[in-house]
Motif scaffolding. Structure first.
Motif, mmCIF file in Angstrom:
data_model
loop_
_atom_site.group_PDB
_atom_site.id
_atom_site.type_symbol
_atom_site.label_atom_id
_atom_site.label_comp_id
_atom_site.label_asym_id
_atom_site.label_seq_id
_atom_site.Cartn_x
_atom_site.Cartn_y
_atom_site.Cartn_z
ATOM 1 N N ALA A 79 0.812 -1.215 0.000
ATOM 2 C CA ALA A 79 0.000 0.000 0.000
ATOM 3 C C ALA A 79 0.846 1.266 0.000
ATOM 4 O O ALA A 79 0.499 2.256 -0.634
ATOM 5 N N ALA A 80 1.966 1.245 0.737
ATOM 6 C CA ALA A 80 2.783 2.446 0.851
ATOM 7 C C ALA A 80 3.476 2.776 -0.471
ATOM 8 O O ALA A 80 3.442 3.917 -0.938
ATOM 9 N N THR A 81 4.128 1.802 -1.064
ATOM 10 C CA THR A 81 4.817 1.982 -2.340
ATOM 11 C C THR A 81 4.532 0.768 -3.221
ATOM 12 O O THR A 81 5.335 -0.154 -3.297
ATOM 13 N N PRO A 82 3.364 0.737 -3.862
ATOM 14 C CA PRO A 82 2.968 -0.453 -4.623
ATOM 15 C C PRO A 82 3.739 -0.606 -5.932
ATOM 16 O O PRO A 82 4.094 0.368 -6.579
ATOM 17 N N SER A 83 3.992 -1.856 -6.280
ATOM 18 C CA SER A 83 4.594 -2.188 -7.560
ATOM 19 C C SER A 83 3.525 -2.807 -8.447
ATOM 20 O O SER A 83 2.929 -3.831 -8.077
ATOM 21 N N SER A 174 1.157 -7.974 1.327
ATOM 22 C CA SER A 174 0.594 -6.634 1.240
ATOM 23 C C SER A 174 0.068 -6.339 -0.159
ATOM 24 O O SER A 174 -1.014 -5.781 -0.325
ATOM 25 N N HIS A 175 0.828 -6.719 -1.176
ATOM 26 C CA HIS A 175 0.387 -6.488 -2.548
ATOM 27 C C HIS A 175 -0.864 -7.299 -2.875
ATOM 28 O O HIS A 175 -1.687 -6.871 -3.685
ATOM 29 N N ALA A 176 -0.999 -8.464 -2.250
ATOM 30 C CA ALA A 176 -2.183 -9.290 -2.497
ATOM 31 C C ALA A 176 -3.421 -8.680 -1.853
ATOM 32 O O ALA A 176 -4.542 -8.918 -2.303
ATOM 33 N N GLY A 177 -3.246 -7.904 -0.805
ATOM 34 C CA GLY A 177 -4.372 -7.261 -0.127
ATOM 35 C C GLY A 177 -5.083 -8.227 0.800
ATOM 36 O O GLY A 177 -5.526 -9.291 0.362
ATOM 37 N N GLY A 178 -5.168 -7.904 2.074
ATOM 38 C CA GLY A 178 -5.796 -8.807 3.024
ATOM 39 C C GLY A 178 -5.231 -8.603 4.407
ATOM 40 O O GLY A 178 -4.372 -7.745 4.631
#
Length: 206
Positions: A79-83, A174-178
């Motif tokens: 969330a902070a610095t997404p790729s 984090s990138h997957a979200g949850g």
């Protein structure tokens, strides 16, 4: 080192660069050159490999004075610095996981919320593509990736490698979200043992 998606980290120099970005963030090529002792052109080559792997992002400096804006590099951390690359990988892993659970319903029995299941899809796929054979325990929320491929490394290097990889694993979640996040490694006196512990801790956790 392992192969697959972590092949971008097959060079310890790239691990050093990523470790620097994880600790400090928003560094220039000159900053990274000074931190690692590498030539600027070598730093550029390593950075491109890390960008292609979805491990870092680059943005253009916002200047209020005259002069050419610099490129600023940061470790991708959700969330902070997404790729976008890491987000795509996580999304595709969740889609493949859902497809497998539809084809083989017996593999989909779990008490975890859907978002957490998709996070684990992304994490397990990422580790598997890196050459690990992850053993997931949903009850204890742990992932066993023993034997550690870095067990024979110098102690200082192993500490850096572990720190980088734990942060990368948390970035995948984090990138997957949850709700799941990495808390660390289970203590062990055997350097070959590597059991990563997770917990419900992100917003939306139960």
């Amino acid at each position: 080192m392992t192969t697959g998606s972590y092949s971008a980290l097959s060079s310890y120099s790239r691990v050093q660069i990523l470790h620097t970005l994880q600790k400090r963030g928003r560094r220039t090529i000159a900053d990274l050159r000074d931190a690692t002792g590498l030539h600027a052109n070598t730093v550029r080559e390593h950075l491109q490999r890390l960008i292609d792997g979805g491990y870092i992002i680059v943005e253009t400096e916002q200047r209020t004075t005259r002069g050419r804006p610099r490129a600023l590099y940061s470790a991708a951390s959700g969330a902070a610095t997404p790729s976008p690359i890491a987000q795509r990988k996580a999304r595709e892993a969740a889609e493949r996981g859902d497809l497998m659970r539809r084809i083989m319903p017996e593999t989909g029995t779990t008490a975890l919320p859907t978002e957490a299941v998709h996070q684990l899809d992304a994490l397990v796929e990422d580790l598997a593509s890196a050459g690990f054979d992850p053993a997931l325990d949903e009850n204890s929320l742990s992932v066993d990736i023993s034997p550690c491929p870095h067990a024979d490394a110098d102690a200082a290097q192993r500490e850096t490698l572990c720190a980088v990889h734990l942060t990368l694993m948390d970035g995948v979640l984090s990138h997957a979200g949850g709700p799941l996040e990495v808390t660390g490694m289970a203590p062990s006196c055997n350097p070959s043992d590597c059991v990563v512990q997770l917990r419900f801790g992100r917003p939306g956790s139960r």
